[in-house]
Every structure is written in C-alpha cells, then in structure tokens.
Design an enzyme around this catalytic site. Structure first.
Site, PDB file in Angstrom:
ATOM      1  N   SER A   1       0.869  -1.176   0.000  1.00 40.34           N
ATOM      2  CA  SER A   1       0.000   0.000   0.000  1.00 40.34           C
ATOM      3  C   SER A   1       0.904   1.224   0.000  1.00 40.34           C
ATOM      4  O   SER A   1       2.037   1.159   0.479  1.00 40.34           O
ATOM      5  CB  SER A   1      -0.887   0.015   1.256  1.00 40.34           C
ATOM      6  OG  SER A   1      -1.436   1.298   1.487  1.00 40.34           O
TER       7      SER A   1
ATOM      8  N   HIS B   1      32.288  34.570  28.328  1.00 38.20           N
ATOM      9  CA  HIS B   1      31.417  35.755  28.223  1.00 38.20           C
ATOM     10  C   HIS B   1      31.985  36.770  27.234  1.00 38.20           C
ATOM     11  O   HIS B   1      31.740  37.976  27.359  1.00 38.20           O
ATOM     12  CB  HIS B   1      31.226  36.427  29.600  1.00 38.20           C
ATOM     13  CG  HIS B   1      30.647  35.533  30.637  1.00 38.20           C
ATOM     14  ND1 HIS B   1      29.297  35.461  30.900  1.00 38.20           N
ATOM     15  CD2 HIS B   1      31.245  34.653  31.482  1.00 38.20           C
ATOM     16  CE1 HIS B   1      29.083  34.577  31.864  1.00 38.20           C
ATOM     17  NE2 HIS B   1      30.250  34.068  32.230  1.00 38.20           N
TER      18      HIS B   1
ATOM     19  N   SER C   1      35.285  42.355  -1.323  1.00 36.25           N
ATOM     20  CA  SER C   1      34.509  43.587  -1.466  1.00 36.25           C
ATOM     21  C   SER C   1      34.632  44.132  -2.872  1.00 36.25           C
ATOM     22  O   SER C   1      35.681  44.015  -3.515  1.00 36.25           O
ATOM     23  CB  SER C   1      35.002  44.636  -0.464  1.00 36.25           C
ATOM     24  OG  SER C   1      34.368  45.885  -0.679  1.00 36.25           O
TER      25      SER C   1
ATOM     26  N   LYS D   1      40.265  43.638   0.573  1.00 36.99           N
ATOM     27  CA  LYS D   1      39.481  43.062   1.660  1.00 36.99           C
ATOM     28  C   LYS D   1      39.179  41.592   1.382  1.00 36.99           C
ATOM     29  O   LYS D   1      38.800  41.219   0.277  1.00 36.99           O
ATOM     30  CB  LYS D   1      38.161  43.820   1.842  1.00 36.99           C
ATOM     31  CG  LYS D   1      37.436  43.518   3.148  1.00 36.99           C
ATOM     32  CD  LYS D   1      36.232  44.446   3.309  1.00 36.99           C
ATOM     33  CE  LYS D   1      35.673  44.375   4.709  1.00 36.99           C
ATOM     34  NZ  LYS D   1      35.157  43.064   5.067  1.00 36.99           N
TER      35      LYS D   1
ATOM     36  N   GLU E   1      30.688  32.040   6.795  1.00 38.66           N
ATOM     37  CA  GLU E   1      29.368  32.613   6.517  1.00 38.66           C
ATOM     38  C   GLU E   1      28.463  31.605   5.825  1.00 38.66           C
ATOM     39  O   GLU E   1      27.278  31.485   6.150  1.00 38.66           O
ATOM     40  CB  GLU E   1      29.536  33.877   5.677  1.00 38.66           C
ATOM     41  CG  GLU E   1      30.225  35.008   6.438  1.00 38.66           C
ATOM     42  CD  GLU E   1      30.714  36.126   5.526  1.00 38.66           C
ATOM     43  OE1 GLU E   1      30.421  36.078   4.310  1.00 38.66           O
ATOM     44  OE2 GLU E   1      31.386  37.045   6.034  1.00 38.66           O
TER      45      GLU E   1
END
Length: 502
Positions: free
Chosen positions: A179, A228, A358, A364, A371
């Site tokens: 089925s 932290h 860039s 750059k 990313e």
C-alpha cells in the site's frame, strides 16, 4: 546541462505553449506543444477515466493527474531523487519476494529488472518522475508514479504496448502486497538511512578529523581563553580546537544512535498496519532483501501501527541534524571571530583567502566559508520547525505530512554534508595561527592574575587586577607594589603552568 520541465508549469513561455482540452467525457487534459509541432501523446486510463500522457514518458494516468492537480513551484520542488531511488529498491525487493510467493516468474523478473532504472536514477534524470513534494501527504501519487514507470518499463522490455497494463499491471503486479501507506514510509526510511551513511557520516568525520589535526598542530601554542567574550585564563589553541573536534565526535555518535530506528521498515503493514493483502512472512523477507540490496541492516518494524501513523523517528533524526547545525554554528562563529582583522580584530587565526571580499574596498578578504556554513545551519534550524510540525500531525492510523518531512530531512542532510566538506577543505585545512598576535594578547591579559589566588587570596588578586586596569599598568607592576617579589611573580604567573590541574 539537463533541464527538467514539469508540466504544466510554464518555465519558458516562449518555448512551450499550453492549452487544455477534454478527452472522453470528464477528464480535463493538458496538451503541451513544442514549437516544432512534434508533441506526441498516448491515452492511458485510471479509475477516473482517460487521460493523455506524453508518449515519451513511462508514467501513466495517475501521475499525469497529479501533475495537473498540483502545479506547485518550480523544478526545485520535485520529490527528492533519493526517495525515488528508494522506491526502486523496495519495489525490486517486493517483486522478488512476490515471486517466492507465487507471482508469475517472467513478470516478477521483468519488474525487478525495470526497477534498476529507478535505482540508478536514470528515469529520474529523464523526467519520468515529475511529481512535486506538495501532493497528497501520504505520498500515494509518488508510489503510483513509481508503479506506473516500473510497469511501463517492464511492458516495454517484454515487447508490449505502453499504457496497456499488459502483461504487467502497476497495481496488481508492481504494487502487489503493498500500500502507499507502507511503501512511502519505507522509502522515506531507506532514503534517509542511505544519505546518513553515504553522505553525512563521511562528511562529518572528514571535518572532525581536520579539526583534530589542527588540535594536534596547535597543542603547544598558549593563548588566552575567553568566557562571556571577556578575557579568561590561558589555554592552548590545541585545547580550543579539541573541543570543536569533540563536538563532531559526538555528532557521529548521535547519528549512530538514531540509525537503528531508521532501519525499521513499515513494509508489510499495508493500509492501516494490519497487513491486509500481504502474505505471512512477506514483511520479513522484503526487509531482508532490502538489507541485501543496500548493505544496511534493515529490519521489519516491530509495530506497523506506529510505523504508519507516526513519524517520530524522522523527528528524532532531524533533532540530531539540528544539534549538528548548532555545533557547526558555534565552530564556524568561533573561527571567524578568532580570525577577525587582520589588524583591528582578534587576529589570532589566519584564515585562507579564497576570493576578493569587497567590490569597493580593495584587498578586503572575508571569512566566506564561515558565513556559508552558518547560513546552512540557520536553514537546518528552520527545517527543524517544519519537521516538528509534520511529525506532530499524525492522525489516527496515518501521518499525512510525509513528503514535507522527508524532503526537509534530506535537504538538511545534504546541506550539512556539503557544508562540512567545504568548510574542511576550504577553511579548516588552511588555518594558520598568528603566533605573534596570540602571544601579545595573552601577555596583556589581566586574567593571568588568577594564578595568584592560591598564594595571596582572591580579594588581593582582584585588587591587583583592577588597579592595573585603571592605571593602564601591568599585573607585574601592581603585584610588586602590593608586596610580591619579582621572583615570586615570575614563578607563580607562568602561563605554561596554568594549562591544567595541579
């Protein structure tokens, strides 16, 4: 490059003309005519009546009816290829087991052979599986798409007429003892098991090994730790990377832990889990045959009612994928922050420079692999919501969100696998430490004062650190003012002695 055109969506309006006309008494038909006028069709029949089907396609009326009823999205919304290949595997196994239970040997063999074109992906590439994810939630139409393609391929091989259903019937032979309610969840499990084993596990292991190699390479580089986002006590760069490697070791273990339930197949439960129309022993023999075909330990599900009605295993699997996405997000973010700069950031790591960063700032270079991987992780986290909602919507004896669930699980597996391989190859393997920067930052850290705690106490140590910060002086200067000798400071505040318990 192959272009799949899913009718009736008009991807190229200038190339395909679409018109509708009726065939017989009730069926709304699609007629696609290419500019050269060579469009050819044959008529196939299902329980709703006659329907025109492209003559060069192996699918039949039920597939064509789904094409007409669900024109959703573009080619990217097609049922994933791994699901179709899994359908070919299970249909082949069913044909061979049905032969043992008395199906005509010639028909069974023809069906089994026809399944090979599905398993290889050939029929998918040639457009014989045009249906989208967004169809019936049980996957019935994809099951019938497979039945029709395999039936017609077998008929063609036996010298019969396409669409005649003779001598091979899509329901009576290809779908025998099955089925849609047990074949589609079985295909779901087979496809996910194969992708986890053949794609994700190797990819995660590759990235884990790359990170572990870096951990060993960096084992003697002492740096400042951070908690932290603030300065903490010293550690080695190797220790830091060992944490990343351990996250992925855990990822492999999590995948392995969920696989036993992925290997449980619903085949044999048929419509609602009772096994109606399937002979005794069919389920076990089919699972064993699928295990042979895939070299994976598939078994019959212990309870067919759960196997049809719930998709808890896939929710569990995607929970593992979601956890892996969380791990990779942390790893990629840490690496890009540690590599920030090159002069005005942390700059502890030198990341591979893969492409210009860039269109306006010359020279750059950006952490693009980080990313890419973090965007992949975000998408997987979004897929988690869809799978969760889908899994929660099993009603009574059947879950009807299966195409949604499997497409998202498979997409997450593919994204995580490809992202991990890319990140390993194009980022991790090329990472180099900026030893000068690491040393400078560490020696300027006020948290080296922690080493004074056992000798002068927390309060006096805190005062030295705060005073040094306020005055812009060094710990050593303020410690000497507080009465600690230069020799004591040199002995007590030694980063090499602060890397583990004493």
């Amino acid at each position: 490059m192959l272009l799949f055109v899913r009718q009736p969506v008009m991807f190229q309006p200038c190339q395909i003309l679409i018109s509708f006309r009726r065939v017989g008494t009730s069926s709304l038909m699609l007629q696609c005519k290419k500019p050269n006028g060579n469009g050819k069709f044959r008529v196939e029949r299902d329980t709703f009546g006659d329907l025109e089907v492209p003559a060069d396609k192996l699918y039949g009326a039920q597939t064509m009816r789904s094409v007409l009823n669900f024109p959703v999205g573009s080619i990217g919304e097609r049922m994933p290829k791994p699901v179709i290949q899994a359908m070919g595997i299970l249909k082949k196994a069913c044909a061979e087991v049905n032969k043992d239970f008395g199906m005509d040997a010639k028909i069974a063999d023809a069906v089994s052979s026809a399944c090979d074109g599905v398993i290889s992906g050939e029929y998918y590439v040639k457009g014989h599986f045009p249906l989208v994810i967004w169809q019936t939630g049980s996957g019935t139409q994809t099951n019938m798409n497979a039945n029709e393609v395999i039936s017609n391929a077998a008929i063609k091989a036996m010298g019969g007429e396409l669409g005649s259903k003779k001598p091979v019937h899509p329901n009576d032979h290809v779908n025998k003892s099955q089925s849609s309610n047990d074949t589609f969840p079985a295909a779901l499990h087979i496809s996910v098991a194969l992708e986890l084993n053949n794609r994700l596990l190797p990819a995660i292991s590759t990235l884990r090994d790359s990170l572990m190699c870096k951990s060993l390479d960096f084992k003697d580089i002492i740096k400042i730790g951070r908690t932290h986002l603030m300065d903490a006590v010293p550690m080695t760069l190797g220790q830091e990377f060992s944490g990343y490697a351990q996250q992925l070791t855990n990822a492999v273990a999590r995948i392995d832990a969920c696989l036993p339930r992925v290997y449980e197949l619903a085949l044999g439960g048929t419509a609602v889990g009772t096994g109606l129309n399937a002979p005794k022993g069919f389920a076990e023999k089919v699972s064993a045959r699928i295990a042979e075909l895939t070299s994976l330990p598939f078994v019959t599900a212990p309870n067919f009612f759960e196997a049809l009605a719930a998709r808890d295993t896939m929710v569990e699997v995607h929970g593992v994928l979601n956890t892996i996405a969380v791990s990779l997000m942390k790893i990629a973010n840490d690496i890009r922050f540690l590599g920030s700069g090159p002069r005005c950031g942390l700059g502890e790591l030198k990341l591979p420079e893969n492409e210009p960063g860039s269109s306006i700032m010359p020279g750059k270079v950006n952490p693009t692999q980080c990313e890419s991987l973090t965007m992949i992780c975000a998408q997987v986290m979004g897929n988690q919501v869809a799978v969760t909602v889908g899994g929660a919507n099993g009603h009574f004896e059947l879950n009807v969100f299966k195409p949604l669930i499997v497409s998202n699980v498979l997409r997450s597996i593919r994204l995580l696998a490809d992202g991990s391989v890319n990140f390993s190859k194009n980022c991790v393997k090329g990472i180099e430490p900026n030893r000068e920067r690491i040393s400078k930052i560490m020696n300027e850290s006020l948290m080296l004062v922690t080493a004074l705690n056992p000798h002068i106490g927390y309060d006096k140590s805190a005062k030295i650190a705060k005073t040094a910060h306020e005055n812009g002086t060094t710990l050593k200067e303020e410690a000497i003012k507080a009465g600690i000798t230069e020799e004591q400071f040199k002995e007590w505040v030694d980063p090499k002695k602060m890397l583990g318990p004493k």
